[in-house]
Design an enzyme around this catalytic site. Structure first.
Site, PDB file in Angstrom:
ATOM      1  N   HIS A  46       0.858  -1.217  -0.120  1.00 44.67           N
ATOM      2  CA  HIS A  46       0.067  -0.014  -0.065  1.00 44.67           C
ATOM      3  C   HIS A  46       0.759   1.340   0.046  1.00 44.67           C
ATOM      4  CE1 HIS A  46      -4.003  -1.879   0.453  1.00 44.67           C
ATOM      5  NE2 HIS A  46      -3.368  -2.706   1.368  1.00 44.67           N
ATOM      6  N   HIS A 134       7.085  -8.957   2.257  1.00 47.47           N
ATOM      7  CA  HIS A 134       5.992  -8.572   2.334  1.00 47.47           C
ATOM      8  C   HIS A 134       5.275  -8.842   1.064  1.00 47.47           C
ATOM      9  CE1 HIS A 134       2.776  -5.704   3.937  1.00 47.47           C
ATOM     10  NE2 HIS A 134       2.513  -5.694   2.489  1.00 47.47           N
ATOM     11  N   HIS A 162       1.957  -8.718   5.360  1.00 48.33           N
ATOM     12  CA  HIS A 162       1.138  -8.524   4.236  1.00 48.33           C
ATOM     13  C   HIS A 162       0.030  -9.375   4.554  1.00 48.33           C
ATOM     14  CE1 HIS A 162      -0.906  -7.743   0.569  1.00 48.33           C
ATOM     15  NE2 HIS A 162      -0.942  -9.045   0.330  1.00 48.33           N
TER      16      HIS A 162
END
Length: 621
Positions: A46, A134, A162
């Protein structure tokens, strides 16, 4: 920030570890900062670097000296992961990091041996190797995750980000022999079972090659409880034929929600900063003939007791497992393992899918070959009308065939004739290829026609604007004042005063009928609108009647501008009768806007217009 000294040192080259940073050194060694607990972090999916400078949120925090951003890779061809080497006493840690990368790309790079984890040259077996990643850990697709087997086996512990479910206790991979810790999200981010697991953080103790993970429960997280109900599993309580079954289901759900609220209250940790209202989710499987009740009415009872009153109840139907056929198409094998030296084509996938699909989803009118070609055109050449034109073309051809056969309008006979016709077309591949080519030509012609119409309309608008710009300056007052007249006229009324020259030429043209008839015929030209495709049965029923007598009459709106009644409108047929309805003394100017003429809009002249300038009146007379 603080005065407590940092008790470990960095042995690796910081210019390599932080080479992309504006400050390529660790923050606690900066003379302008006083750091007591240095933070090392990779970026997630993100906050991945984007833009021309490939910046992310962690770059701002890193430039401010608040943390150390590492594990960033800018290459899409090869990734070399260089560790941050930390030493405290006799314990040495090699900290590897890899920020979020699209899973498909990273999967492909691992397969192609393009990811390399560098190791220290001296005493490589004395380091505790810690890898922070991640990516997707659970399999979301053929290549939309990173298997643990891709990672090197010299790693001691993998901290996997994640994933939201908290599995912070280290779990050993039996094949690679390293341990994996999945901390999960620190708050509830979705109403799924994985988020209902208690949230923890971990404090890792490392001494030499040994480690210990200390779980610490988070006390300020909002409690979340989720439960599933299958109504079909309670035949003694619910029966679909019972007229009051909906009320019984609602009462049963209310009882379940109350039990979940009691459990949430008992599990509160007593921290004053913990939110009071819990998150409750009750998923109800109403398969088996049941009907759901009103969720909004149900949620009104818990507006002040839960944090998500509108999302308490979720109705769904469990998909029934279909019986496995002898022939089962595995798209995963087709996509992930194509033969070497060959290219997987879309039409082959479409053909193979329909050949092995269930009977109820089989094509009964179209052919697999033609549909595959149309889908290929849509995918490769972005021919948006390819599939639609092919369906129309084959439908029209089938209708003509059935008309020629004079088949009775009985559904069974029609189905049999359509099946025979389809089988004959499948055998004649040359004719089928010719059909597909003709359908594609129609699709391209349809697209070209649409583009030409758009271009023509834009040119017409530009010509109108030029005419407006070259109007007589002496009529400026008249055109300016004329714009203010009329009520709720919109675009048609406003266009009346935009070009006084056109109005003057219209009055000068009185007494002649050639301009009127020419513009009238241009404005009343009928436009044929294609109708909807008829079904097969409709074709047979309509074939019994005479189609030669079909005619249509289109209508257009004729707005007559009368000063005494500006709101008066009338509708007349858009044929030559327009000229009969209009006054014989009025005509449309050739210099007038073509857009108005195409809509069949005409304005009566108003000699008694009090806002008209005297110069214009004299010139008109």
């Amino acid at each position: 920030m603080g005065d407590r000294p940092v008790q470990f040192e960095i042995l690796s080259d910081q210019a390599v570890n932080f080479h992309y940073s504006k400050f390529p050194w660790v923050n606690y060694q900066d003379e302008n900062l006083n750091i007591s607990i240095p933070v090392f972090s990779i970026h997630g999916n993100h906050d991945d670097p984007t833009g021309a400078d490939s910046l992310c949120a962690l770059d701002i925090l890193s430039c401010a000296g608040l943390l150390n951003h590492f594990g960033r890779s800018t290459s899409v061809e090869k990734i070399d992961i260089s560790p941050i080497l930390l030493r405290k006493g006799r314990t040495k840690i090699a900290l590897y990091g890899l920020g979020a990368i699209p899973d498909e790309r990273l999967y492909r790079m691992f397969v192609n041996k393009q990811v390399t984890m560098l190791r220290p040259k001296e005493d490589e077996d004395s380091w505790f190797n810690l890898f922070v990643i991640h990516q997707n850990r659970s399999k979301h697709g053929a290549t939309n995750y990173i298997p643990e087997q891709f990672l090197d086996d010299f790693i001691n512990l993998v901290v996997w980000g994640h994933e939201h479910e908290c599995k912070i206790a280290p779990f050993q991979n039996e094949q690679q022999r390293f341990y994996v810790s999945q901390p999960g999200s620190s708050v509830v981010t979705s109403l799924s079972p994985g988020e209902a697991v208690k949230k923890h953080i971990g404090l890792l103790h490392v001494k030499g090659k040994k480690m210990k993970m200390e779980k610490i429960a988070l006390e300020t997280v909002r409690t979340f409880h989720i439960e599933d109900i299958v109504l079909a599993d309670h035949p003694d309580l619910f029966h679909p034929d019972n007229p009051n079954v909906t009320q019984a289901i609602q009462a049963f759900c209310m009882e379940k929600v109350e039990l979940m609220l009691d459990t949430a209250e008992r599990e509160r940790l007593g921290n004053p900063r913990q939110p009071e209202k819990p998150i409750i989710r009750l998923r109800v499987d109403y398969a088996g003939g049941f009907e759901p009740f009103s969720v909004h009415r149900f949620s009104q009872k818990y507006m002040h007791r839960v944090a998500n009153p509108k999302d308490i109840i979720h109705f769904f139907r469990h998909r029934e497992q279909k019986e496995k056929k002898d022939i089962d198409l595995n798209f995963g094998k087709l996509v992930s393992r194509p033969a070497e030296g060959t290219t997987l084509r879309v039409e082959d996938l479409v053909k193979q899918y329909f050949q092995t699909a269930e009977k109820k989803v089989q094509l009964s009118l179209l052919t697999e070959r033609g549909m595959g070609e149309a889908v290929q055109e849509f995918v490769d050449k972005e021919e948006k009308d390819a599939i639609e034109e092919l369906v129309k073309f084959q439908l029209e051809k089938t209708q003509r065939f059935l008309k020629e056969r004079r088949t009775d309008a009985v559904e069974e006979k029609i189905d049999e004739e359509v099946r025979k016709f389809r089988e004959s077309r499948k055998k004649n591949t040359e004719e089928e290829d010719r059909e597909v080519r003709e359908a594609m030509i129609r699709a391209r012609a349809h697209r070209s026609e649409g583009e030409a119409l758009v271009a023509a309309s834009s040119d017409e608008d530009s010509m109108d604007m030029e005419r407006m710009g070259t109007s007589n300056p002496s009529d400026g007052l008249s055109s300016t004042l004329s714009r203010g007249r009329g009520r709720a006229r919109g675009r048609a009324r406003g266009a009346r005063g935009q070009n006084s020259t056109a109005r003057g030429s219209s009055r000068r043209g009185r007494g002649t009928t050639s301009q009127e008839s020419a513009s009238g015929s241009r404005s009343s030209k009928p436009v044929s609108v294609p109708g909807k495709n008829m079904s097969i049965l409709d074709v047979f029923r309509s074939s019994k009647t005479d189609h030669s007598s079909n005619s249509f009459q289109s209508y257009s709106e004729d707005i007559i501008d009368v000063d005494s009644d500006p709101e008066d409108t009338s509708f007349v047929p858009s044929s030559s009768k327009i000229n009969q309805r209009l006054p014989a003394t009025s005509s449309l100017s050739k210099r007038g806007s073509q857009s108005q003429a195409s809509r069949g809009v005409d304005f009566e002249s108003d000699e008694d217009d009090p806002f008209m300038s005297p110069a214009t009146s004299r010139r008109t007379k």
